[in-house]
Design an enzyme around this catalytic site. Structure first.
Site, short mmCIF file in Angstrom:
data_model
loop_
_atom_site.label_atom_id
_atom_site.label_comp_id
_atom_site.label_asym_id
_atom_site.label_seq_id
_atom_site.Cartn_x
_atom_site.Cartn_y
_atom_site.Cartn_z
N CYS C 113 0.82 -1.21 0.00
CA CYS C 113 0.00 0.00 0.00
C CYS C 113 0.86 1.26 0.00
CB CYS C 113 -0.91 0.04 1.23
SG CYS C 113 -2.19 -1.23 1.22
N CYS C 210 4.59 12.18 38.70
CA CYS C 210 5.62 12.39 37.68
C CYS C 210 6.31 13.74 37.88
CB CYS C 210 5.02 12.35 36.28
SG CYS C 210 3.95 10.92 35.98
N CYS C 255 8.80 3.65 35.34
CA CYS C 255 8.66 4.77 36.27
C CYS C 255 7.68 4.41 37.39
CB CYS C 255 8.17 6.02 35.54
SG CYS C 255 9.49 7.06 34.93
#
Lengths: 110, 158, 294
Positions: C113, C210, C255
């Protein structure tokens, strides 16, 4: 993914006779040192690349013997002197007997 | 959760205290196996196996390793040895020896006059801060040595 | 009965260190911590001190935004910059192999494609992207699997599988150096806000969000390590600590583990929302895939 471990190599396509050029190479390999455990806590068996042979037109020009302290996905650069056009073969072998090879061609002018 | 709570900052001191306390604890726990690791003695023994009774001299080798390595898993090592690299006078081997890993042998390279230049770059693992030795063996059998201290860190986020 | 913050931090630090450090810790000859990790990498200060910013770092700094590249040691940057030294390019090469591999009931490959992979140049900068037909945003990973299932009638690849990592890395690498410019209007707004809420939410045994590291202390040391601003422009990234390449979602998972928090599944809406918020937050930074980080 058949060529998963095909070493990547960079050499110049052309060089002048007598010129010293750098060969840079890297191969994808975990370099298992035999002390790492997998997620289930099983020790992953040791298997490292322990040998590299470099031939320039069939002649041994450079080599390496490696221990477990070589990093995963080893990288190495070294030098060769351009004497004649031809092939540079790199052959890495690991402890399971797997062989990873590449052939690069170089044209030497003058 | 209130906005107030979100806005409260941990001071850098808090973070350092947290990290430092963990560190001391780990250092204590790790001390026993650490002492059993290969040390200078094993490095000496390996060197004797590699170059025999030859006494290596200082000089000729430029050893480039960062004084502080970001991760012990991949420490860049650069070695170059002064040599004309002719058929009569060349570097025939370069050995890298660790004084702080579980096993002292890192890598041994075989060179030839076809190399033109005795210069190598690679990446090695370091289990802890240590001295790294590089020994170069010349075509006449003489040998040279260089040593470098490297501090290996693993940061607060492992 | 609340513990004092110092005690909590100390406890947390112990937990953090024990669980996250199977490898080396900062250790001098005696195995004791270096007393002053703060002084350990003066190049960071040098690199960031205005106006003497290293010209080589300029492309990685956009306003107050600094790519993780800026916080990396020069050796790590050199590793990223060279295609042979950078192991991430092995995944690019694998991706190239997969690009032309025919799979599935329709007998198609990506190339059937899209033609050569170079046609993907500039595409990744607008991801994650709203996909009206699915009524949700899609990451590059999800778009690849959408193509595999819908166009190729092949099985989707699992998140973090070598194939999906290789293809994602290949496609993002086609946009290397181009600024991230995801759409932030319409339904994307809601996802940005959802990611933002997650970013600022305190989580886990360390009770941190965070922002406590990445907004409040970037450029400063946590033990011997320099905290970054947590930008996403280099993913998938080759991490020295992983000794391999991994996705952004794997990093987010790491994390959360380090915060001693429950993780979400890779590819989950939570991680997609965080990815969207972080992409918006890092808008303008150049795509570095495959980057190399500590």
């Amino acid at each position: 993914m058949a060529d998963e471990n095909k070493p990547r190599v960079r050499v110049p396509k052309t060089a002048k006779k007598g010129e010293i050029f750098e060969v840079k190479t890297s191969v994808t390999h975990p370099m298992e040192n035999g002390s790492r455990k997998d997620k289930d806590g099983n020790v992953v068996p040791r298997n490292i690349i322990n040998k590299l042979v470099v031939k320039y037109n069939g002649k041994d020009v450079f080599g390496g013997d490696f221990g477990t302290a070589v990093s995963a996905n080893p990288f190495l650069s070294f030098h060769l002197k351009a004497e004649e056009s031809g092939k540079i073969d790199l052959t890495w072998t690991d402890e399971s007997g797997a062989v990873f090879t590449t052939t690069e061609t170089i044209t030497v002018e003058g | 959760m209130s906005n107030n709570e979100n806005e409260r900052r941990l001071s850098r001191r808090d973070l350092l205290v947290a990290a430092g306390t963990g560190l001391v604890a780990v250092a204590g726990i790790a001390l026993a196996p650490r002492a059993a690791l290969a040390a200078e003695g094993e490095a000496d023994k390996l060197m004797a196996d590699l170059i025999g009774a030859t006494k290596p001299a200082e000089g000729k080798i430029t050893l480039t390793i960062p004084e502080l390595a970001e991760n012990g898993g991949a420490v860049p090592v650069g070695i170059s040895v002064e040599s004309p690299m002719t058929d009569k006078d060349y570097v025939k081997a370069i050995h890298i020896i660790s004084e702080g890993n579980p096993t002292p042998n890192v890598a041994s390279y075989t060179l030839s006059p076809a190399c033109g230049k005795a210069s190598i770059n690679m990446r090695m693992r370091m289990a802890k801060s240590q001295k790294v030795r590089v020994v170069a063996v010349m075509s006449d059998g003489s040998a040279y040595i260089a040593r470098k201290d490297v501090k290996v860190t693993t940061g607060g986020c492992g | 009965m609340p513990m004092s913050r110092g005690v909590l931090c100390a406890l947390a630090g112990f937990v953090l260190a024990v669980f996250s450090c199977p490898g080396p810790v900062v250790a001098g000859e005696s195995g004791v911590a270096s007393p002053s990790p703060v002084d350990a990498a003066p190049h960071i200060d040098a690199a960031l001190a205005a106006p003497r910013i290293d010209a080589a770092l300029a492309p990685y700094i956009v306003g107050a935004k600094r790519s993780g590249y800026v916080y990396a040691l020069p050796e790590t940057r050199a590793m990223q910059d060279d295609e042979i030294m950078n192991p991430g390019f092995a995944w690019v090469e694998r991706g190239r192999g997969l690009w032309t591999e025919v799979e599935g009931a329709n007998g198609k490959s990506c190339a059937s494609c899209h033609g050569p992979v170079e046609s993907m140049a500039g595409k990744a900068v607008s991801y994650p992207k709203w996909k009206a037909s699915m009524n949700r945003p899609v990451t590059v990973e999800r778009q690849i699997n959408f193509c595999r299932v819908a166009a190729m009638k092949a099985e989707p690849w699992e998140h973090e599988s070598p194939q999906l990592l290789a293809m994602t890395t290949l496609i993002k690498q086609q946009s290397r150096g181009l600024p991230m410019s995801m759409a932030d209007d319409g339904p994307m707004r809601e996802w940005i806000d959802r990611g933002k809420a997650l970013y600022f939410a305190r989580r886990g045994q360390l009770d941190m969000s965070c922002k406590h590291c990445h907004d409040d202390h970037p450029g400063e040391k946590l033990r011997a390590e320099t905290l970054s601003q947590a930008h996403v422009n280099g993913f998938p990234t080759y991490r020295l600590g992983w000794q391999g390449l991994g996705s952004l979602h794997r990093r987010l998972e790491t994390c959360y583990e380090q915060m001693r928090a429950e993780t979400y599944p890779l590819g989950s809406d939570e991680y997609v929302a965080l990815e969207i918020f972080l992409t918006d937050r890092g808008r303008g930074l150049p795509i570095e895939t495959p980057s190399v980080r500590r």
